[in-house]
Design a protein around this motif. Structure first.
Motif, PDB file in Angstrom:
ATOM      1  N   SER A   1      15.047  22.891  -5.465  1.00  0.00           N
ATOM      2  CA  SER A   1      15.947  21.972  -4.765  1.00  0.00           C
ATOM      3  C   SER A   1      15.196  21.085  -3.771  1.00  0.00           C
ATOM      4  CB  SER A   1      17.056  22.753  -4.047  1.00  0.00           C
ATOM      5  OG  SER A   1      18.253  22.699  -4.795  1.00  0.00           O
ATOM      6  N   PRO A   2      14.350  21.663  -2.891  1.00  0.00           N
ATOM      7  CA  PRO A   2      13.568  20.805  -1.997  1.00  0.00           C
ATOM      8  C   PRO A   2      12.649  19.836  -2.738  1.00  0.00           C
ATOM      9  CG  PRO A   2      13.584  23.050  -1.179  1.00  0.00           C
ATOM     10  CD  PRO A   2      14.206  23.086  -2.541  1.00  0.00           C
ATOM     11  N   LEU A   3      12.065  20.285  -3.868  1.00  0.00           N
ATOM     12  CA  LEU A   3      11.223  19.388  -4.652  1.00  0.00           C
ATOM     13  C   LEU A   3      12.032  18.212  -5.199  1.00  0.00           C
ATOM     14  CD1 LEU A   3       8.907  21.813  -6.689  1.00  0.00           C
ATOM     15  CD2 LEU A   3       8.270  20.333  -4.778  1.00  0.00           C
ATOM     16  N   ASN A   4      13.270  18.481  -5.633  1.00  0.00           N
ATOM     17  CA  ASN A   4      14.125  17.410  -6.130  1.00  0.00           C
ATOM     18  C   ASN A   4      14.533  16.447  -5.017  1.00  0.00           C
ATOM     19  OD1 ASN A   4      13.975  18.313  -8.715  1.00  0.00           O
ATOM     20  ND2 ASN A   4      16.075  19.055  -8.865  1.00  0.00           N
ATOM     21  N   VAL A   5      14.704  16.989  -3.808  1.00  0.00           N
ATOM     22  CA  VAL A   5      14.993  16.121  -2.660  1.00  0.00           C
ATOM     23  C   VAL A   5      13.804  15.184  -2.414  1.00  0.00           C
ATOM     24  CG1 VAL A   5      15.378  16.060  -0.166  1.00  0.00           C
ATOM     25  CG2 VAL A   5      16.593  17.731  -1.567  1.00  0.00           C
ATOM     26  N   ILE A   6      12.599  15.740  -2.431  1.00  0.00           N
ATOM     27  CA  ILE A   6      11.395  14.929  -2.233  1.00  0.00           C
ATOM     28  C   ILE A   6      11.267  13.875  -3.328  1.00  0.00           C
ATOM     29  CG2 ILE A   6       8.868  15.009  -2.223  1.00  0.00           C
ATOM     30  CD1 ILE A   6       9.102  17.809  -0.985  1.00  0.00           C
ATOM     31  N   THR A   7      11.551  14.281  -4.562  1.00  0.00           N
ATOM     32  CA  THR A   7      11.486  13.345  -5.687  1.00  0.00           C
ATOM     33  C   THR A   7      12.457  12.182  -5.505  1.00  0.00           C
ATOM     34  OG1 THR A   7      10.871  15.144  -7.193  1.00  0.00           O
ATOM     35  CG2 THR A   7      11.727  13.127  -8.190  1.00  0.00           C
ATOM     36  N   SER A   8      13.691  12.491  -5.120  1.00  0.00           N
ATOM     37  CA  SER A   8      14.703  11.452  -4.930  1.00  0.00           C
ATOM     38  C   SER A   8      14.313  10.503  -3.800  1.00  0.00           C
ATOM     39  CB  SER A   8      16.065  12.087  -4.647  1.00  0.00           C
ATOM     40  OG  SER A   8      16.496  12.880  -5.733  1.00  0.00           O
ATOM     41  N   ILE A   9      13.782  11.051  -2.711  1.00  0.00           N
ATOM     42  CA  ILE A   9      13.357  10.205  -1.589  1.00  0.00           C
ATOM     43  C   ILE A   9      12.195   9.313  -2.010  1.00  0.00           C
ATOM     44  CG2 ILE A   9      12.307  10.238   0.707  1.00  0.00           C
ATOM     45  CD1 ILE A   9      13.925  12.759   1.296  1.00  0.00           C
TER      46      ILE A   9
ATOM     47  N   GLY B   1       0.811  -1.213   0.000  1.00  0.00           N
ATOM     48  CA  GLY B   1       0.000   0.000   0.000  1.00  0.00           C
ATOM     49  C   GLY B   1       0.840   1.257   0.000  1.00  0.00           C
ATOM     50  N   TRP B   2       1.906   1.272   0.798  1.00  0.00           N
ATOM     51  CA  TRP B   2       2.802   2.423   0.822  1.00  0.00           C
ATOM     52  C   TRP B   2       3.530   2.578  -0.508  1.00  0.00           C
ATOM     53  CZ3 TRP B   2       3.130   6.415   3.985  1.00  0.00           C
ATOM     54  CH2 TRP B   2       2.535   6.313   5.254  1.00  0.00           C
ATOM     55  N   HIS B   3       3.894   1.450  -1.111  1.00  0.00           N
ATOM     56  CA  HIS B   3       4.571   1.484  -2.413  1.00  0.00           C
ATOM     57  C   HIS B   3       3.666   2.137  -3.465  1.00  0.00           C
ATOM     58  CE1 HIS B   3       7.241  -0.007  -5.626  1.00  0.00           C
ATOM     59  NE2 HIS B   3       6.129  -0.280  -6.292  1.00  0.00           N
ATOM     60  N   LYS B   4       2.427   1.679  -3.522  1.00  0.00           N
ATOM     61  CA  LYS B   4       1.502   2.198  -4.529  1.00  0.00           C
ATOM     62  C   LYS B   4       1.091   3.642  -4.211  1.00  0.00           C
ATOM     63  CE  LYS B   4      -0.288  -2.441  -5.407  1.00  0.00           C
ATOM     64  NZ  LYS B   4      -1.448  -3.365  -5.240  1.00  0.00           N
ATOM     65  N   GLY B   5       0.883   3.939  -2.934  1.00  0.00           N
ATOM     66  CA  GLY B   5       0.489   5.292  -2.556  1.00  0.00           C
ATOM     67  C   GLY B   5       1.563   6.311  -2.873  1.00  0.00           C
ATOM     68  N   THR B   6       2.817   5.956  -2.581  1.00  0.00           N
ATOM     69  CA  THR B   6       3.929   6.856  -2.890  1.00  0.00           C
ATOM     70  C   THR B   6       4.015   7.120  -4.386  1.00  0.00           C
ATOM     71  OG1 THR B   6       5.192   6.049  -0.983  1.00  0.00           O
ATOM     72  CG2 THR B   6       6.431   7.178  -2.711  1.00  0.00           C
ATOM     73  N   ALA B   7       3.827   6.054  -5.173  1.00  0.00           N
ATOM     74  CA  ALA B   7       3.913   6.195  -6.629  1.00  0.00           C
ATOM     75  C   ALA B   7       2.850   7.144  -7.161  1.00  0.00           C
ATOM     76  CB  ALA B   7       3.777   4.827  -7.282  1.00  0.00           C
ATOM     77  N   TRP B   8       1.611   7.006  -6.695  1.00  0.00           N
ATOM     78  CA  TRP B   8       0.536   7.818  -7.247  1.00  0.00           C
ATOM     79  C   TRP B   8       0.553   9.249  -6.732  1.00  0.00           C
ATOM     80  CZ3 TRP B   8      -2.477   7.037 -11.321  1.00  0.00           C
ATOM     81  CH2 TRP B   8      -2.530   5.746 -11.857  1.00  0.00           C
ATOM     82  N   PHE B   9       0.838   9.443  -5.456  1.00  0.00           N
ATOM     83  CA  PHE B   9       0.822  10.799  -4.917  1.00  0.00           C
ATOM     84  C   PHE B   9       2.005  11.626  -5.419  1.00  0.00           C
ATOM     85  CE2 PHE B   9      -1.999   8.945  -1.600  1.00  0.00           C
ATOM     86  CZ  PHE B   9      -3.050   9.837  -1.740  1.00  0.00           C
ATOM     87  N   ALA B  10       3.138  10.964  -5.689  1.00  0.00           N
ATOM     88  CA  ALA B  10       4.330  11.690  -6.161  1.00  0.00           C
ATOM     89  C   ALA B  10       4.512  11.563  -7.669  1.00  0.00           C
ATOM     90  CB  ALA B  10       5.575  11.152  -5.446  1.00  0.00           C
ATOM     91  N   LEU B  11       3.480  11.068  -8.367  1.00  0.00           N
ATOM     92  CA  LEU B  11       3.618  10.754  -9.794  1.00  0.00           C
ATOM     93  C   LEU B  11       4.140  11.910 -10.646  1.00  0.00           C
ATOM     94  CD1 LEU B  11       3.270   8.643 -11.998  1.00  0.00           C
ATOM     95  CD2 LEU B  11       0.891   9.390 -12.255  1.00  0.00           C
ATOM     96  N   PRO B  12       3.604  13.135 -10.527  1.00  0.00           N
ATOM     97  CA  PRO B  12       4.127  14.218 -11.392  1.00  0.00           C
ATOM     98  C   PRO B  12       5.623  14.450 -11.211  1.00  0.00           C
ATOM     99  CG  PRO B  12       2.076  14.889 -10.336  1.00  0.00           C
ATOM    100  CD  PRO B  12       2.502  13.617  -9.674  1.00  0.00           C
ATOM    101  N   LEU B  13       6.092  14.386  -9.965  1.00  0.00           N
ATOM    102  CA  LEU B  13       7.512  14.640  -9.697  1.00  0.00           C
ATOM    103  C   LEU B  13       8.386  13.495 -10.191  1.00  0.00           C
ATOM    104  CD1 LEU B  13       7.343  16.130  -6.080  1.00  0.00           C
ATOM    105  CD2 LEU B  13       7.711  17.372  -8.211  1.00  0.00           C
ATOM    106  N   ILE B  14       7.993  12.252  -9.855  1.00  0.00           N
ATOM    107  CA  ILE B  14       8.863  11.114 -10.198  1.00  0.00           C
ATOM    108  C   ILE B  14       8.859  10.819 -11.691  1.00  0.00           C
ATOM    109  CG2 ILE B  14       8.593  10.089  -7.906  1.00  0.00           C
ATOM    110  CD1 ILE B  14       6.632   8.087  -9.132  1.00  0.00           C
ATOM    111  N   LEU B  15       7.822  11.259 -12.400  1.00  0.00           N
ATOM    112  CA  LEU B  15       7.800  11.061 -13.852  1.00  0.00           C
ATOM    113  C   LEU B  15       8.541  12.176 -14.567  1.00  0.00           C
ATOM    114  CD1 LEU B  15       6.779   9.133 -16.001  1.00  0.00           C
ATOM    115  CD2 LEU B  15       4.635  10.419 -16.089  1.00  0.00           C
ATOM    116  N   LEU B  16       8.431  13.396 -14.043  1.00  0.00           N
ATOM    117  CA  LEU B  16       9.100  14.539 -14.664  1.00  0.00           C
ATOM    118  C   LEU B  16      10.615  14.421 -14.573  1.00  0.00           C
ATOM    119  CD1 LEU B  16       8.423  17.212 -16.080  1.00  0.00           C
ATOM    120  CD2 LEU B  16       8.533  18.327 -13.842  1.00  0.00           C
ATOM    121  N   SER B  17      11.107  13.864 -13.484  1.00  0.00           N
ATOM    122  CA  SER B  17      12.557  13.770 -13.292  1.00  0.00           C
ATOM    123  C   SER B  17      13.248  12.937 -14.371  1.00  0.00           C
ATOM    124  CB  SER B  17      12.860  13.213 -11.894  1.00  0.00           C
ATOM    125  OG  SER B  17      14.255  13.105 -11.688  1.00  0.00           O
ATOM    126  N   PRO B  18      12.832  11.679 -14.621  1.00  0.00           N
ATOM    127  CA  PRO B  18      13.507  10.916 -15.684  1.00  0.00           C
ATOM    128  C   PRO B  18      13.230  11.455 -17.081  1.00  0.00           C
ATOM    129  CG  PRO B  18      11.666   9.667 -14.796  1.00  0.00           C
ATOM    130  CD  PRO B  18      11.848  10.846 -13.902  1.00  0.00           C
TER     131      PRO B  18
END
Length: 307
Positions: free
Chosen positions: A262-270, A150-167
């Motif tokens: 910078s803080p947004l990138n830190v959140i994305t990396s985490i 649940g945490w894996h899927k929740g993290t993916a969906w809630f942070a989706l814009p950031l984690i997709l934009l980075s790569p």
């Protein structure tokens, strides 16, 4: 493609690229702090260009340096490629105590861009990361539960814009897509030596707000802190002209606003590190549970047989 097939592909791509992705994400996390550190090192007392040029002639008489960087807050400068330590601008002598943080950022950048000296490995791993995310999206919205999955899927969906934009921005950089917001300045001017570049930049800008001046991509460039944005300028005999904003690089590196990006990138990396680690843990628990179930069934069969 069915959901079970996408889930299997999602897992196997993650397993194959787990190690390079781990290194890329960790080095990306380190580099997330670099814009904040660079901005914090600007400002302070004014820096005289004559002082800088005099120290360059003293420590680099053969003009071997390919660039220099400033730490205005501590009144230091570093000649890149000259093989000399950081220089104290007040005393003119070698600064006591090196910059371990700068060395860490340099190692992280080299590793992040050319893992094991292979740029293609970084690009391929980044493509794999995008495919993993797309497979996760196509599998549909998850049911959020207080479990590892649940945490894996929740993290993916809630942070989706950031984690997709980075790569995606990383791939734009790898393939030379700049999405520039204006015309590039003319390159008709001849290249200038580093001391001359320092003098030209100082004529238009306060050197205490300059982060670095040096050769990059075959031309001399200066990077300055302008209202928390790390702005790039081209320097040649025609003058000092701002370069068009390379938005994929600005977003990926967090240079468009050190205090926000910078803080947004830190959140994305985490978030990416959380997804990778939880994904591997889910797979490991699943693999360990199967042999245990098989052993339990064999034990039950033995008990039945003995009865």
């Amino acid at each position: 493609m069915s959901k079970p097939a996408m889930l299997t592909l999602h897992r196997w791509i993650t397993l194959v690229f787990a190690l390079p992705l781990l290194v890329i994400i960790v080095t990306g996390l380190i580099l997330s702090f670099e814009p904040m550190v660079q901005v914090s090192r600007t400002g302070g007392p004014a820096i005289e260009p004559s002082r800088i040029i005099g120290l360059m002639k003293r420590y680099d008489p053969d003009n071997k340096a390919r660039g220099l960087s400033f730490d205005a807050s501590r009144q230091r400068m570093t000649l890149q490629g000259a093989g000399v330590p950081a220089i104290d601008l007040v005393t003119g002598e070698a600064a006591i105590g090196g910059s371990a943080l700068s060395d860490l950022f340099l190692w992280a950048r080299v590793t992040h861009e050319r893992l094991l000296g292979q740029g293609w490995l970084v690009t391929t791993s980044t493509v794999a990361l995008v495919v993993i995310m797309l497979l996760g999206i196509f599998m549909g919205l998850p049911r959020l539960r207080n479990t590892l999955s649940g945490w894996h899927k929740g993290t993916a969906w809630f942070a989706l814009p950031l984690i997709l934009l980075s790569p995606l921005t990383g791939l734009c950089m790898a393939f030379g897509l700049t999405l520039q917001g204006g015309a590039a300045p003319a390159d008709g001017g001849r290249p200038v030596a580093l001391p001359e570049a320092v003098r030209m930049v100082a004529d238009q800008h306060d050197l205490s707000h300059v982060i670095s001046i040096g050769t990059r991509g075959g031309r001399v460039m200066a990077r300055l802190n302008e209202d928390e944005e790390l702005r790039a300028y081209a320097v040649n005999s025609s003058g000092v002209a701002p370069l068009p904003r390379n938005w994929p690089r600005l977003i990926h590196e967090g240079n468009w606003s050190a205090l926000i990006a910078s803080p947004l990138n830190v959140i994305t990396s985490i978030a990416l590190l959380t997804l990778l680690s939880t994904g591997l843990l889910i797979w490991a628990r699943r693999k360990l549970r199967k042999p245990r179930r098989r052993a339990d069934r064999q034990a039950d069969a033995a008990v039945v047989g003995a009865g």
